[in-house]
Design an enzyme around this catalytic site. Structure first.
Site, PDB file in Angstrom:
ATOM      1  N   SER A 146      -7.920  11.236  -4.085  1.00 25.24           N
ATOM      2  CA  SER A 146      -9.153  10.477  -4.352  1.00 25.24           C
ATOM      3  C   SER A 146     -10.295  11.481  -4.381  1.00 25.24           C
ATOM      4  CB  SER A 146      -9.373   9.488  -3.200  1.00 25.24           C
ATOM      5  OG  SER A 146     -10.676   8.952  -3.222  1.00 25.24           O
ATOM      6  N   TYR A 159      -9.217   6.982   5.732  1.00 27.37           N
ATOM      7  CA  TYR A 159      -8.927   7.194   4.306  1.00 27.37           C
ATOM      8  C   TYR A 159      -9.284   8.618   3.899  1.00 27.37           C
ATOM      9  CZ  TYR A 159      -8.840   5.940  -0.703  1.00 27.37           C
ATOM     10  OH  TYR A 159      -8.562   5.859  -2.050  1.00 27.37           O
TER      11      TYR A 159
HETATM   12  P1  NAD Z   1      -4.076  -1.555  -5.201  1.00 22.64           P
HETATM   13  O1  NAD Z   1      -4.440  -2.275  -3.944  1.00 22.64           O
HETATM   14  O2  NAD Z   1      -4.335  -2.222  -6.516  1.00 22.64           O
HETATM   15  O3  NAD Z   1      -2.538  -1.153  -5.166  1.00 22.64           O
HETATM   16  C1  NAD Z   1      -1.964  -0.594  -4.016  1.00 22.64           C
HETATM   17  C2  NAD Z   1      -0.465  -0.630  -4.165  1.00 22.64           C
HETATM   18  O4  NAD Z   1       0.099  -0.122  -2.929  1.00 22.64           O
HETATM   19  C3  NAD Z   1       0.087  -2.046  -4.361  1.00 22.64           C
HETATM   20  O5  NAD Z   1       1.183  -2.023  -5.255  1.00 22.64           O
HETATM   21  C4  NAD Z   1       0.563  -2.404  -2.960  1.00 22.64           C
HETATM   22  O6  NAD Z   1       1.596  -3.378  -2.958  1.00 22.64           O
HETATM   23  C5  NAD Z   1       1.059  -1.060  -2.491  1.00 22.64           C
HETATM   24  N1  NAD Z   1       1.207  -1.000  -1.032  1.00 22.64           N
HETATM   25  C6  NAD Z   1       0.286  -1.255  -0.070  1.00 22.64           C
HETATM   26  N2  NAD Z   1       0.852  -1.162   1.141  1.00 22.64           N
HETATM   27  C7  NAD Z   1       2.162  -0.833   0.936  1.00 22.64           C
HETATM   28  C8  NAD Z   1       3.265  -0.605   1.802  1.00 22.64           C
HETATM   29  N3  NAD Z   1       3.160  -0.701   3.122  1.00 22.64           N
HETATM   30  N4  NAD Z   1       4.454  -0.291   1.233  1.00 22.64           N
HETATM   31  C9  NAD Z   1       4.597  -0.227  -0.112  1.00 22.64           C
HETATM   32  N5  NAD Z   1       3.584  -0.432  -0.974  1.00 22.64           N
HETATM   33  C10 NAD Z   1       2.386  -0.728  -0.446  1.00 22.64           C
HETATM   34  O7  NAD Z   1      -4.807  -0.138  -5.102  1.00 22.64           O
HETATM   35  P2  NAD Z   1      -5.254   0.936  -6.223  1.00 22.64           P
HETATM   36  O8  NAD Z   1      -6.734   0.881  -6.309  1.00 22.64           O
HETATM   37  O9  NAD Z   1      -4.438   0.811  -7.435  1.00 22.64           O
HETATM   38  O10 NAD Z   1      -4.914   2.289  -5.454  1.00 22.64           O
HETATM   39  C11 NAD Z   1      -3.766   3.062  -5.734  1.00 22.64           C
HETATM   40  C12 NAD Z   1      -3.949   4.463  -5.160  1.00 22.64           C
HETATM   41  O11 NAD Z   1      -5.068   5.096  -5.782  1.00 22.64           O
HETATM   42  C13 NAD Z   1      -4.225   4.478  -3.659  1.00 22.64           C
HETATM   43  O12 NAD Z   1      -3.561   5.584  -3.073  1.00 22.64           O
HETATM   44  C14 NAD Z   1      -5.718   4.659  -3.589  1.00 22.64           C
HETATM   45  O13 NAD Z   1      -6.131   5.264  -2.399  1.00 22.64           O
HETATM   46  C15 NAD Z   1      -5.950   5.576  -4.791  1.00 22.64           C
HETATM   47  N6  NAD Z   1      -7.325   5.527  -5.284  1.00 22.64           N
HETATM   48  C16 NAD Z   1      -7.874   4.355  -5.714  1.00 22.64           C
HETATM   49  C17 NAD Z   1      -9.187   4.357  -6.165  1.00 22.64           C
HETATM   50  C18 NAD Z   1      -9.857   3.105  -6.664  1.00 22.64           C
HETATM   51  O14 NAD Z   1     -11.078   3.141  -6.886  1.00 22.64           O
HETATM   52  N7  NAD Z   1      -9.159   2.014  -6.890  1.00 22.64           N
HETATM   53  C19 NAD Z   1      -9.926   5.543  -6.173  1.00 22.64           C
HETATM   54  C20 NAD Z   1      -9.327   6.711  -5.716  1.00 22.64           C
HETATM   55  C21 NAD Z   1      -8.022   6.691  -5.280  1.00 22.64           C
END
Ligand code: NAD
Length: 264
Positions: A146, A159
């Site tokens: 991130s 985080y």
């Molecule tokens: P999201 O909430 O849409 O998806 C998260 C996924 O992780 C889902 O499929 C969920 O089922 C899965 N998950 C959660 N807990 C779990 C567990 N215990 N076991 C297995 N699966 C599990 O989130 P997102 O925004 O798509 O984020 C995805 C990644 O990208 C994360 O690592 C997040 O930190 C990173 N990220 C997101 C953003 C953003 O702005 N959305 C920015 C930077 C980084």
């Protein structure tokens, strides 16, 4: 016509039932890779999601519900996938959760869960998948860090700590495997409009009695000089690039995809 550069490859994407992970799964399937979907969700709905991606792209897609909090479930998922597909060529460590709170109020269980899912699970998937990649002298590991792996924001202690840790793990794996045709890189997105961010928008609207637009513009996109969310599809294309022959010498990097956030 779709470019099938990953035909015959198999990709595991953790947390791919939603958001960025699902976008990555669709992008890699579109390039011809067989897919292991993983994440939380109703098993029936997830089976239907897998079947839909398989049908759309003419690849095999299986769903594995392994909980990223559990090392044993992670290693079982990788062993099963290895038995089915012969090898896992690509691992995308994407599963992640968030909790926002001042450090003195930060619940211990939330801290532990964030570190376990966002950081420790990456160690377990890599540890279990590397022997297969080493044997065939080809592998691609992509860790979703991130912008918060590069810089901090207040109230996101777990985080930010986990994502900084992901970058350290990424560099170490890159050095340990550099001569073996394997690369390990991290992508550092800014704000991407996914269910994870949608939850935070709703929390901030309540906490500050602000409208949705105010929260998006005055809280979220304040840090992001482009003033727009990163799109899931952009990240899918970047993952494809990191799997391509052109990227074979890109190793151990933290690639910012955040509209200039960390340039400030
Ligand atoms: P999201 O909430 O849409 O998806 C998260 C996924 O992780 C889902 O499929 C969920 O089922 C899965 N998950 C959660 N807990 C779990 C567990 N215990 N076991 C297995 N699966 C599990 O989130 P997102 O925004 O798509 O984020 C995805 C990644 O990208 C994360 O690592 C997040 O930190 C990173 N990220 C997101 C953003 C953003 O702005 N959305 C920015 C930077 C980084």
């Amino acid at each position: 016509m779709e470019n099938k550069t990953l035909h015959g490859r198999t990709a595991l994407i953790t947390g791919s039932t939603s958001g960025i992970g699902l976008g990555m799964a669709r992008a890699l399937a579109g390039a011809g890779a067989n897919i292991i979907l993983n994440g939380l969700g109703d098993p029936g709905e997830m089976a239907a999601l897998a079947a839909g991606i398989a049908r759309e792209h003419g690849v095999e897609v299986i769903y594995d519900p392994a909980n990223m909090l559990r090392a044993d479930e992670i290693s079982t998922m990788i062993r099963r996938a290895g038995e089915k597909f012969g090898v896992i060529d690509i691992v995308v460590n994407n599963a992640g959760i968030q909790h926002v709170s001042a450090i003195e109020d930060f619940p211990d269980d939330k801290w532990q869960a964030i570190i376990a899912i966002n950081l420790v699970s990456n160690f377990h998937t890599i540890k279990a998948a590397l022997p297969m990649m080493k044997q065939q002298r080809w592998g691609r590991i992509i860790n979703l860090a991130s912008a918060h792996g590069l810089v901090a924001s207040p109230y996101k202690s777990a985080y930010v700590a986990a994502k900084h840790g992901v970058l350290g793990l990424t560099k170490t794996v890159a050095l340990e495997t550099a001569e073996l045709g394997i690369t390990c890189n991290a992508i550092c997105p800014g704000y991407v409009h996914t269910p994870l961010v949608e939850g935070q928008i709703a929390d901030q609207m309540k906490a500050h009695n602000m409208s949705r637009d105010q929260v998006i513009n005055d809280i979220f996109l304040v840090a992001q000089p482009s003033k727009r969310f990163v799109e899931v599809e952009e990240l899918g294309q970047i993952a494809l690039f990191l799997c391509s022959p052109a990227a074979c010498s890109i190793n151990g990097i933290a690639l910012p995809v955040e509209g200039g956030w960390t340039a400030k």
